[in-house]
Scaffold this motif. Structure first.
Motif, mmCIF file in Angstrom:
data_model
loop_
_atom_site.group_PDB
_atom_site.id
_atom_site.type_symbol
_atom_site.label_atom_id
_atom_site.label_comp_id
_atom_site.label_asym_id
_atom_site.label_seq_id
_atom_site.Cartn_x
_atom_site.Cartn_y
_atom_site.Cartn_z
ATOM 1 N N TYR A 213 48.876 47.876 40.297
ATOM 2 C CA TYR A 213 48.505 46.458 40.221
ATOM 3 C C TYR A 213 49.717 45.550 40.444
ATOM 4 N N HIS A 321 42.640 42.112 41.629
ATOM 5 C CA HIS A 321 42.086 42.193 40.276
ATOM 6 C C HIS A 321 40.613 42.595 40.264
ATOM 7 N N GLU A 322 39.976 42.613 41.412
ATOM 8 C CA GLU A 322 38.567 42.981 41.495
ATOM 9 C C GLU A 322 38.368 44.482 41.699
ATOM 10 N N PHE A 323 39.456 45.259 41.709
ATOM 11 C CA PHE A 323 39.372 46.689 41.939
ATOM 12 C C PHE A 323 39.781 47.457 40.690
ATOM 13 N N SER A 324 39.345 48.716 40.640
ATOM 14 C CA SER A 324 39.771 49.611 39.563
ATOM 15 C C SER A 324 41.175 50.137 39.868
ATOM 16 N N GLY A 325 41.771 50.855 38.898
ATOM 17 C CA GLY A 325 43.117 51.382 39.104
ATOM 18 C C GLY A 325 43.201 52.348 40.268
ATOM 19 N N GLN A 327 41.217 52.459 42.898
ATOM 20 C CA GLN A 327 41.044 51.730 44.150
ATOM 21 C C GLN A 327 42.314 50.968 44.515
ATOM 22 N N ARG A 328 42.995 50.419 43.521
ATOM 23 C CA ARG A 328 44.258 49.719 43.805
ATOM 24 C C ARG A 328 45.295 50.683 44.370
ATOM 25 N N LEU A 353 46.690 56.598 36.166
ATOM 26 C CA LEU A 353 45.290 56.805 36.499
ATOM 27 C C LEU A 353 44.665 57.860 35.596
ATOM 28 N N ASP A 354 43.339 57.835 35.504
ATOM 29 C CA ASP A 354 42.609 58.858 34.768
ATOM 30 C C ASP A 354 42.719 60.197 35.490
ATOM 31 N N ILE A 357 40.563 60.581 38.572
ATOM 32 C CA ILE A 357 41.075 59.760 39.673
ATOM 33 C C ILE A 357 42.371 60.366 40.217
#
Length: 517
Positions: A213, A321-325, A327-328, A353-354, A357
């Motif tokens: 991010y 800010h509209e994406f998940s970790g 996706q970023r 990340l998880d 992911i």
């Protein structure tokens, strides 16, 4: 994609490969050091009660290693050991203190060095300015002081002496000002030339940052983020400069004066107004090209990049800010791929990340490596991830490399006690094996890089340390074929430290192929 080294490269820029049978290296690092000066030890520090000793953080201290085309080199170690600093220094995002980083035989560190001629040129130009302009100026400024000092002191000799001292002091002040100003200008010119040379290589060297991010501009859409490197490194890109705007604006003012002045001939006014119209249109076009980004969002290359990393092109107008970790991080990978690089430093790309992911990102990076013949430096403290993606593994401790080997070898037969402790900390998914295995637990904390231990830096925590370990800096030597370790307690004849006699240091007497000290 291959490129032959420049035949004019200096001799030190073409070092022999460190490992046998690996072919030509893409990245060659030789004795690289990155030190951060914290100050201290000066007169002012002692005066105000500061540190009496000059403090220097030795984040990277003498690293030598090769990275070969198409491979993934994993770099592991505890937090604070200098992994990220090494990765950034390779790309010159952090300036090295000394050493060499070669990309296809071209030394990247030379771009950051100011040539010796800069000081000589500054001295010559400063001296010329001082003699021609500043000395006469000092003479004029001090010319009226003699009568002032005579009226003040009533003594012609002392007045003349004070006038001479004033002139000398002002001349020296002007001389220093001229020298430093001229040297500063020369340095700026030289730095601009070196940065221009380094900029040409940036297209081949990219980075995936740790925080998916913080590394993305929150004010730009995904399309703008991906289009920016394409525009920056495109050879067809027309880069409008602000000086061009100024010249066009001045020319427009002149034409406006000529075109709307009553005293000007009618034909001249008409021509001036036509040219003014063209100039205004061109200026508007330049400004629009500079600040309008909507057209770049739907560039076919941007769409292809998003599809390559598994993102839908309909997300092109969205902000980070509209994406998940996950996706970023895919956006960060797409940005690194935008200019078709040869070498990518992945600085802990999955640490935030998880687990599910993480697997997706690692599989994505492996697929892209196969498709685009990429070379990775994969930095992580997660040994499971390193084992999954790496061809070779380098273990780092307190600014130094302590072991290098193929990934399978280093996990099955580690030589260094530190490497064994790292591997033993990785849990085994089998409950029966996990319950019976013996973990190597290191005592104490990692020493400070400001004041690293003498001798072997690991001796303060090593269970096999002897007195010689406190005095001798162990070289990174070849213990087995293409398996390097930095320990005086092992040697090619006695590679297993557990079987070495107590107090013995076979590494001090046995001949070894050393690649770093």
């Amino acid at each position: 994609m291959s490129q032959q080294p420049n035949s004019n490269t200096p001799a030190h820029a073409m070092p022999p490969p460190l490992e046998r049978g690996k072919g030509s290296e893409l990245i060659a690092i030789r004795d690289l050091k990155v030190h951060f000066d914290l100050g201290g030890g000066g007169f002012f520090d002692r005066l105000v009660g500061g540190s009496r000793v000059r403090r220097v953080v030795k984040a990277v201290d003498g690293v030598s290693i090769d990275i070969y085309p198409g491979e993934t080199l994993g770099l592991v170690g505890e937090s604070g050991c200098g992994k990220s600093t090494l990765g950034r220094a390779i790309l010159r995002l952090t300036e090295p203190t000394s050493g060499h980083v070669l990309f296809r035989g071209q030394d990247l560190t030379l771009f950051s060095k100011i040539p010796a001629w800069v000081n000589l040129a500054g001295l010559a130009w400063g001296g010329f300015v001082w003699v021609v302009w500043l000395m006469p100026l000092a003479r004029r400024l001090t010319g009226g002081l003699n009568n002032f000092f005579i009226d003040l002191l009533g003594d012609g000799v002392r007045a003349a002496l004070l006038t001479f001292l004033s002139y000398t002091g002002l001349s020296l002040l002007f001389a220093l000002a001229a020298y430093y100003a001229a040297r500063g200008i020369m340095k700026a010119v030289a730095r601009h030339r070196s940065e221009k040379g380094m900029r040409e290589l940036r297209r081949h060297l990219q980075m995936i940052f740790q925080d998916p991010y913080a590394s993305l501009n929150p004010r730009m859409t995904v399309g703008q983020i991906l289009a920016e490197p394409i525009e920056t490194f495109s050879p067809q890109r027309r880069r409008p400069r602000y000086s061009r705007y100024v010249l066009v604006a001045l020319l427009a003012v002149v034409l406006a004066v000529v075109g709307f002045t009553g005293e000007t001939d009618g034909v001249v006014r008409t021509i001036a107004r036509i040219l003014l119209g063209f100039l205004i249109g061109w200026l508007v076009g330049l400004v629009g090209e500079k600040f309008s980004r909507g057209r770049k969002d739907m560039d076919p290359t941007v769409v292809d990049l998003m599809e390559t990393v598994g993102l839908s092109p309909r997300f092109v107008k969205r902000y980070p800010h509209e994406f998940s970790g996950g996706q970023r991080q895919r956006i960060g990978i797409a940005r690194a791929l935008a200019v078709n690089p040869d070498f990518i430093v992945a600085d802990e790309p999955i640490s935030a990340l998880d687990v599910s992911i993480q697997a997706q990102i690692m599989n994505l990076m492996e697929r892209l490596q196969r498709e685009k013949n990429l070379t990775y430096l994969f930095i992580s403290h997660d040994l499971r991830a390193i084992r999954h993606v790496s061809d070779r593994v380098a273990v780092m401790y307190l600014g130094k490399l302590v072991e290098i080997a193929d990934a399978r070898v280093i996990y099955d037969e580690p030589l260094m006690p530190y490497t064994k402790a790292l591997i033993s900390a990785v849990p085994v998914p089998d409950p029966e094996i996990e319950a019976t295995r013996q973990r190597v637990v290191l005592e104490g904390d990692v020493p400070s890089p400001i004041n690293p231990p003498q001798g072997c830096r690991f001796h303060t925590r090593c269970p096999y340390a002897i007195e010689a370990c406190k005095e001798v800096v162990p070289p990174l030597a070849e213990i087995k074929p293409n398996h390097f370790a930095a320990c005086i307690r092992i040697s090619p004849e006695q590679p297993h430290i557990e079987s070495v006699a107590p107090g013995d240091a076979p590494g001090l007497r046995d001949a070894q192929r050393v690649i770093a000290t």
